[in-house]
Write a protein that holds these residues in place. Structure first.
Motif, PDB file in Angstrom:
ATOM      1  N   ALA A 298       0.821  -1.206   0.000  1.00 57.69           N
ATOM      2  CA  ALA A 298       0.000   0.000   0.000  1.00 57.69           C
ATOM      3  C   ALA A 298       0.858   1.259   0.000  1.00 57.69           C
ATOM      4  O   ALA A 298       0.579   2.220  -0.718  1.00 57.69           O
ATOM      5  CB  ALA A 298      -0.940  -0.002   1.207  1.00 57.69           C
TER       6      ALA A 298
ATOM      7  N   GLU B  57      -7.162   1.655  -4.483  1.00 54.95           N
ATOM      8  CA  GLU B  57      -6.546   0.934  -3.382  1.00 54.95           C
ATOM      9  C   GLU B  57      -5.101   0.611  -3.750  1.00 54.95           C
ATOM     10  O   GLU B  57      -4.847  -0.329  -4.503  1.00 54.95           O
ATOM     11  CB  GLU B  57      -7.322  -0.356  -3.091  1.00 54.95           C
ATOM     12  CG  GLU B  57      -8.741  -0.118  -2.612  1.00 54.95           C
ATOM     13  CD  GLU B  57      -9.460  -1.420  -2.294  1.00 54.95           C
ATOM     14  OE1 GLU B  57      -8.784  -2.358  -1.802  1.00 54.95           O
ATOM     15  OE2 GLU B  57     -10.675  -1.493  -2.549  1.00 54.95           O
TER      16      GLU B  57
ATOM     17  N   ASP C 110     -11.448  -3.463  -8.774  1.00 50.44           N
ATOM     18  CA  ASP C 110     -10.591  -2.438  -8.186  1.00 50.44           C
ATOM     19  C   ASP C 110      -9.136  -2.604  -8.624  1.00 50.44           C
ATOM     20  O   ASP C 110      -8.382  -1.628  -8.685  1.00 50.44           O
ATOM     21  CB  ASP C 110     -10.674  -2.489  -6.656  1.00 50.44           C
ATOM     22  CG  ASP C 110     -12.015  -1.983  -6.135  1.00 50.44           C
ATOM     23  OD1 ASP C 110     -12.685  -1.230  -6.876  1.00 50.44           O
ATOM     24  OD2 ASP C 110     -12.383  -2.334  -5.000  1.00 50.44           O
TER      25      ASP C 110
END
Length: 538
Positions: A82, A442, A507
């Protein structure tokens, strides 16, 4: 590190800067630093002991997946997916500003390049500096420097007199003088002058020669400026050598250098004692007959740059100017400057052109040289600028016309531009399918090895720009773009960016569209620094 110092674990002053690099081997993490080795001696601890303390603090930071200690105390840092993926958002939001930095903030640089005598078209050696110099100016500005670009017109002296005599001879149908200039361009300029200046051939010989000198110089400079504009190379100042003489700047420069204690008189001439600063011999400023030397104008020109606010004067000279390095640096030293800081002299090596495996030597228009117009006609502005900027200037370079006009991966500019066009194609296809990457994504979904490698390359861009500016070497940017294009092509081959027919949009698809746009942004920014276009279709 700062936390370890504040907690009393390390008794050292926090250094102003710490080196953090991207490891060449991806197995060594996302970032590496030798800060523990840097702090070990002042901390009075073994490097690995310092590394353990710093590593423990780094592991507490959000976004850090792990920190390994290697060798004598190197720290290898791995981010979680991330944190690494978040870079894509930062790049897209920064847009054209991504890659810009303040590595050279406030440094005032005068960048002089090309500066070929205005006695003929720009030849291939000058074309190299036109590409490298303009790219370097863009890169220096991107690193925060204040840059003034300059072309020094050698419009005084013997070569201009020979140029004028050659024009006069051509206009009158006379043989070219010894050591004169030849080529179709001489005939063209002579005709333009006779057509534009009625009665010039009826003037007395000395007045006629002066007229050809004045008008020929004007036309030749205009021709050089046209070729530079078409090549995308911009100069803030076109500086005339003649103005140094007309304004008295040469005389004033000699007086200033005398005040510094480095001018002396001998054998009726005036000299500058450059041997005090590494030159192989002292240089004459004024000959015994009162004639001013080119070297005197060089001295006045350097002082002019300093007077106009230049902190660092960068000279970019041709391959046959190695002898100028020490004498120019000696001028700076004689003027009281730091010859290792206030002046830089770069020498560009030779350029060759090949077609069908054979070296091309002749120009259609100039006869005995290859001109900038020839280069542009044969391979185009983009290919010329990119290829001339992608190699260190201290190496000889060969431009292969067959390779540089091909649409293959062997053509470096095609390879990079095609990657950009491929990214634009993805955006068009997404729009055609009604797919939008959305306002958010994301970042943790960008977790494959190919996405991680691509993100790693994207993170390196600001550092490569800073390095190119610091070392005055645009080729670092070009070589980086080729690595980035390679990583993108591997990502393209291994990661499905858009959903296939019948598949739902996920996503992950959206996250990859963010990554594509981030990569496109960096490629476009890098090509812009080199003065090369970023085509949307190829």
């Amino acid at each position: 590190m700062r936390a370890a110092v504040e907690a009393g674990e390390l008794s050292v002053d926090v250094p102003e800067s710490v080196t953090v690099e991207r490891p060449k081997n991806r197995d060594h993490g996302d970032y590496a630093t030798n800060v523990a080795l840097q702090l070990a001696k002042p901390a009075g601890k073994p490097p690995r002991a310092v590394a353990e303390l710093v590593a423990a603090r780094l592991r507490e930071l959000p976004g850090v997946a792990k920190v390994d200690i290697a060798g004598p105390g190197f720290l290898n840092i791995t981010l979680d997916a991330a944190s690494q993926g978040e870079l894509a958002r930062s790049i897209v939001e920064a847009g054209e500003a991504y890659g810009r930095n303040e590595a050279l903030k406030g440094l005032r640089i005068n960048l002089e390049f090309v500066s070929a005598n205005p006695t003929g078209p720009i030849h291939i050696g000058g074309v190299r500096w036109a590409a490298v110099g303009d790219s370097l100016a863009r890169i220096l500005k991107a690193t925060g420097a204040e840059v003034a670009t300059e072309y020094y017109l050698n419009d005084a002296g013997v070569q201009i007199s020979k140029f004028a005599a050659s024009l006069k001879a051509a206009a009158n149908g006379e043989p070219v003088p010894a050591d004169g200039y030849v080529g179709e361009y001489i005939t063209d300029i002579a005709k333009a002058i006779t057509d534009g200046v009625p009665g010039i051939l009826e003037l007395p010989a000395d007045e006629q020669l002066q007229a050809f000198r004045t008008h020929g110089l004007k036309l030749m400079v205009a021709e050089i400026q046209r070729s530079m504009d078409e090549f995308g190379t911009h100069f803030d100042t076109w500086f005339s050598e003649q103005t140094l003489h007309d304004s008295g700047a040469v005389t004033k420069a000699i007086e200033r250098l005398r005040e510094q204690g480095h001018v002396f008189d001998e054998d009726g001439a005036i000299w500058l004692r450059t041997t005090d600063f590494g030159d192989d011999k002292d240089r004459v400023l004024i000959k015994a007959d009162g004639e001013t030397t080119y070297f005197a104008a060089d001295a006045a020109y350097y002082l002019s740059k300093r007077d106009r606010g230049s902190e660092v004067s960068v000279y970019m000279l041709g391959a046959d100017h190695h002898g100028y390095v020490n004498r120019l640096k000696a001028i700076a030293a004689c003027a009281g400057d730091d010859m290792d800081r206030n002046i830089e002299v770069k020498i560009g090596q030779f350029v060759k052109m090949l077609r069908d495996g054979e070296e091309v030597r002749m120009s259609k228009r100039a006869g005995n040289i290859i001109t900038i117009d020839d280069v542009v006609e044969w391979i185009g502005v983009d290919a010329a600028r990119y290829t001339l900027s992608r190699s260190s200037t201290d190496s000889t370079i060969t431009l292969d016309i067959n390779v540089l006009t091909s649409q293959t991966n062997e053509n470096p500019v095609y390879y990079v531009q095609y990657a950009h066009a491929r990214m634009c194609s993805v955006a068009r296809k997404a729009a055609g399918l009604g797919i939008d990457k959305g306002a958010d994504f994301e970042p943790g979904l960008l977790a494959t090895e190919w996405e991680s490698a691509l993100l790693g390359q994207l993170a390196a861009f600001p550092g490569e720009v800073a390095k190119a500016g610091r070392f005055r070497e645009p080729h670092h940017v070009a070589r980086y773009l080729e690595k980035l294009a390679g990583e993108y092509h591997r990502f393209w081959e291994n990661c499905q960016i858009l959903p296939k027919a019948g598949e739902e949009l996920t996503d992950t698809h959206r996250a990859r569209l963010w990554l594509v746009e981030a990569t496109r942004t960096v490629l476009a920014n890098g090509l812009t620094l080199l003065g090369v276009s970023a085509p949307e279709r190829m």
